[in-house]
Design an enzyme around this catalytic site. Structure first.
Site, short mmCIF file in Angstrom:
data_model
loop_
_atom_site.label_atom_id
_atom_site.label_comp_id
_atom_site.label_asym_id
_atom_site.label_seq_id
_atom_site.Cartn_x
_atom_site.Cartn_y
_atom_site.Cartn_z
N ASP A 140 -6.51 -4.51 46.52
CA ASP A 140 -7.60 -4.25 45.58
C ASP A 140 -7.88 -2.76 45.52
OD1 ASP A 140 -10.18 -4.65 44.08
OD2 ASP A 140 -9.84 -6.73 44.64
N HIS A 215 -15.10 -2.86 43.54
CA HIS A 215 -14.43 -4.15 43.33
C HIS A 215 -13.80 -4.69 44.61
CE1 HIS A 215 -11.37 -6.91 41.53
NE2 HIS A 215 -12.25 -7.05 40.58
N SER A 545 -11.70 -12.49 39.36
CA SER A 545 -11.59 -11.63 40.55
C SER A 545 -12.50 -12.10 41.66
CB SER A 545 -11.97 -10.19 40.21
OG SER A 545 -10.93 -9.51 39.59
#
Length: 764
Positions: A140, A215, A545
């Site tokens: 990620d 994220h 996600s």
């Protein structure tokens, strides 16, 4: 999807190669793992460099062109090449395939409770010791190691098999790793050469494992974050934050940057993660579906699966389009997104007394003077995008001190609020359009704001047009749990079927992916806007996600409870125990219709049942090879994926009537055929001397016969097979149908277990 919504954007990237031969592009070059020329060199690295050397016309050092040398996820390398060098390389022996570097895009305090996980009862957490001893590798944007979600209190040392490192870089040193966060690496070469001409970013990009986007911190903590009491987002969603597997270790592989996630970097991370010793790989990234032999993630994950590593990927945010599901390889667990029954009401009360339902994470309930009545305006006309509240599009004279209605689309949701604030506006109503309908991904806005659905926005705009001076106030209701139906399918969640393999149903399952609260870095405000000076340890995000790491964590729990199970067995346990009904006992919904299998796969994950599924559908790596033969893949295409030099003719002769032992069932009638037979094999992992009987939910236009109709298992790990015949009774003419759906369930005689498989039948 807007940038903040689901960072897994729905774009298929086109790669433009310059017509000038001296312009360099990055390519992934796949070599034969037992190449005839490899024995001439002392190491694989020197062998890889020799290919570049042979293509260079100058005396340039070949190592200056090499980005990565791959050994585990694939045999080959990533290098920068000109057009003429590329053509030369294609002609060299031992070169199997050459692919251009692709850019992929990236795609809680309550979700563990919503899924039934309980720290005090003898359930999945208890029997798996919260995922103890399992290592989840997260590919990620990196991690913010100081987040309380990565505290290692009570964690054991890393398992002895762990061979990873804590890579030092900008604002990141070895002391940032601990017994929770046991490894961190970053991969920047593909990104760096692709973005040399990019303009500098407003937010600093750390050249290290440190996360500058948020994220990766969010997804890592969702998978395996430690328990954090009194967590909230500025008072909203308060509770104890926990990951799905709070006892598991985390290894972070930073492959995503502001320009995207490049396949050369992703493959390098997968390559090294296999050697590091991870048990689960979690990838909340992807794009549109690709043929398996052209899909870097599919190729790398096949090698990971052969090493016993479970690979879990996001399905993508390109829903509700059919055929949009990504990461479709049958050895990958593909996860769609669903909603929670947690709401953050922020109701618009108009001047005529009407109450319009909306939602927001703006902390209005905890602040005074934010619910005052304001003039309500909707600025349209012209071509500067004022209806979307683009930056600089709103005339200060028309919005100063007013509540502004902004349509969704074009720019990010939170960006619209910043544009209103900069123009002097006092509040915002974010209005869904016909594209978004009632989808409710919310934000921690920089000013008092709420988001309303499409139907509500139509009514709100009608009110504005009906009066000379419209007025409204926003009434913030804080956090409300348990009053709404859930789960439901997220509108943005990518849908099947897949064009590349009609025999495998994708996505596999759905998991919470809307308005998920998880850890957040301290370099960003909760809206992720550079202008947002607020700082929080947690924020809210939506996307597949967010769904993906829920399943990665649940995979770790099952792995800890059953360390000898294969990745296919673990995926089977998750799929066959998934729920097709919501918490009200009614079918899961997709908007205003019952959700189909191409939206939910097997259904909503249920970790409490998945830890003890009774029966499993297991698949060996050889079975996937046979499956690819049945799909008509060529020898070279299969070799590209598997590194196995096989003869499909011989395999087909040895496996007549082969069916991949997949936990879901997908059948296609082609060319006027009316009968189809498939086989499945179940292995007993529940209790010895178990008897299962059959239940089949009927399919429109299809007769289903199953033999046998009872399975009698005498011992543990015993396998029994059954066959299913599908007989088409499809009508012709006006009433014809193109698809039908149902389910097949094996029910334990004492109802201890229900092993359910969704069925899809399609006519072509």
């Amino acid at each position: 999807m807007e940038p903040k919504t689901c960072l897994f954007f729905s774009s298929l990237f086109l790669y433009f190669v310059s017509s000038h031969a001296n312009i360099l592009q990055t390519y992934l070059v796949q070599l034969h793992p037992h190449g005839t020329t490899s024995s001439l060199f002392t190491s694989k690295l020197h062998w890889h460099l020799s290919f570049i050397q042979q293509t260079l016309s100058s005396k340039e050092d070949p190592s200056s062109r090499l980005l990565y040398s791959y050994h585990s996820a694939m045999e080959g390398f990533a290098a920068q090449l000109s057009d003429s060098e590329l053509e030369s390389l294609k002609r060299l022996p031992d070169v199997i395939a050459i692919r251009p570097d692709r850019s992929f895009q990236i795609q809680t305090t309550y979700s563990y409770r919503f899924l039934g996980l309980n720290p005090t009862s003898e359930g999945a957490w208890y029997s798996s010791q919260f995922g103890r001893g399992t290592i989840i590798g997260v590919l990620d944007t990196g991690v913010w190691p100081e987040s309380p979600s990565f505290d290692d209190y009570g964690m054991p040392p890393a398992p002895k098999k762990w061979r990873g490192i804590c890579q030092v870089g900008q604002s990141f040193n070895s002391s940032n790793c601990n017994r929770k966060l046991i490894g961190d690496r970053f991969f920047t070469k593909g990104h760096r050469v692709a973005s040399m001409s990019s303009s500098p970013n407003i937010i600093q990009e750390y050249v290290s494992p440190r996360d500058s986007h948020g994220h990766g911190t969010h997804t890592s903590s969702t998978a395996a974050g430690a328990s954090v009491p009194m967590a909230s987002v500025l008072g909203n969603g308060a509770g104890v934050a926990r990951g799905m597997a709070p006892g598991a270790h985390i290894a972070v592989y930073k492959v995503c940057w502001f320009t995207g996630c490049y396949s050369s970097d992703i493959l390098a991370a997968m390559d090294v993660s296999i050697r590091d010793g991870v048990d689960v790989l979690s990838l909340s990234l992807g794009g549109f579906p690709l043929p398996l032999f052209d899909d870097t993630i599919a190729i790398g994950s096949f090698r990971a699966m052969e090493h016993g590593i479970s690979v879990v990927c996001a399905a993508g945010n390109n829903g509700p389009l059919q055929y949009s599901v990504a990461n479709i390889a049958p050895w990958i667990a593909t996860v769609g997104a669903s909603t929670l029954d947690r709401r953050f009401p922020a109701i618009v009360r108009t001047g005529n007394g009407e109450m319009i339902y909306g939602e927001s994470m703006y902390p209005g309930k905890h602040l005074s003077n934010v619910e005052e009545e304001l003039e309500l305006v909707y600025i349209t006309g012209g071509d500067n995008g004022s209806e979307f509240c683009l930056k600089g599009s709103l005339p200060r004279a028309k919005v100063q001190g007013k509540m502004v209605v902004c349509d969704r689309g074009v720019n990010g949701r939170a960006e619209k609020g910043q544009a209103v604030k900069e123009a002097g506006g006092a509040a915002m109503v974010l209005a869904n359009t016909e594209i978004n309908l009632e989808e409710d991904s919310i934000d921690v806005h920089v000013l008092p704001a709420t988001m309303v659905g499409f139907a509500e926005s139509v009514g709100l705009k009608a009110y504005i047009n009906s009066t000379r001076r419209a007025k409204a106030r926003i009434i913030f209701g804080g956090t409300v749990i348990g009053r709404s139906r859930a789960p439901a399918v997220a509108q943005f969640s990518a849908r099947g079927p897949t064009l590349f393999d009609t025999t495998v149903l994708k996505p596999d399952v759905i998991a919470p992916g809307v308005n998920i609260i998880a850890a957040w870095p301290q370099n960003l405000g909760p809206s992720s806007l550079p202008e947002d000076s607020r700082r929080v340890n947690f924020t809210v995000m939506s996307g597949t996600s967010m769904a993906c790491p829920h399943v990665s964590g649940i995979t770790a729990l099952i792995r800890s409870a059953h360390p000898k199970w294969t990745p296919a067995a673990i995926k089977s346990a998750i799929m066959t125990t998934a729920d097709a009904n919501d918490h009200f006992g009614k079918p899961i919904m997709d908007g205003n219709i019952t959700a189909g299998v191409f939206a939910i796969g097997a259904g909503q994950v249920n970790p409490e049942r998945a830890i003890n599924p009774g029966l499993i559908y297991d698949i060996k790596p050889d079975d996937y090879v046979t499956h690819m033969c049945t799909l008509g893949y060529t020898r070279s295409q299969i070799f590209t994926i598997t590194h196995r030099n096989i003869s499909c003719h011989e395999i087909s002769q040895m496996n007549r009537g082969f069916s991949l032992n997949y936990p879901s069932i997908s059948v296609t009638f082609k060319h006027g055929k009316t009968t189809k037979m498939i086989k499945r094999r179940l292995t007993n992992v529940g209790s010895p001397n178990s008897i299962y009987s059959l239940e089949v939910k009927a399919l429109d236009g299809v007769k289903v016969r199953v033999k046998p109709q009872r399975l009698v298992f005498k011992k543990m790990n015993q396998s029994l097979s059954y066959r299913i015949w599908f007989i088409s009774r499809k009508r012709t003419g006006k009433g014809k149908i193109s698809s039908a759906q149902g389910q097949l369930t094996w029910v334990h005689v004492n109802s201890l277990y229900r092993v359910r498989s969704p069925i899809s039948v399609t006519w072509k």
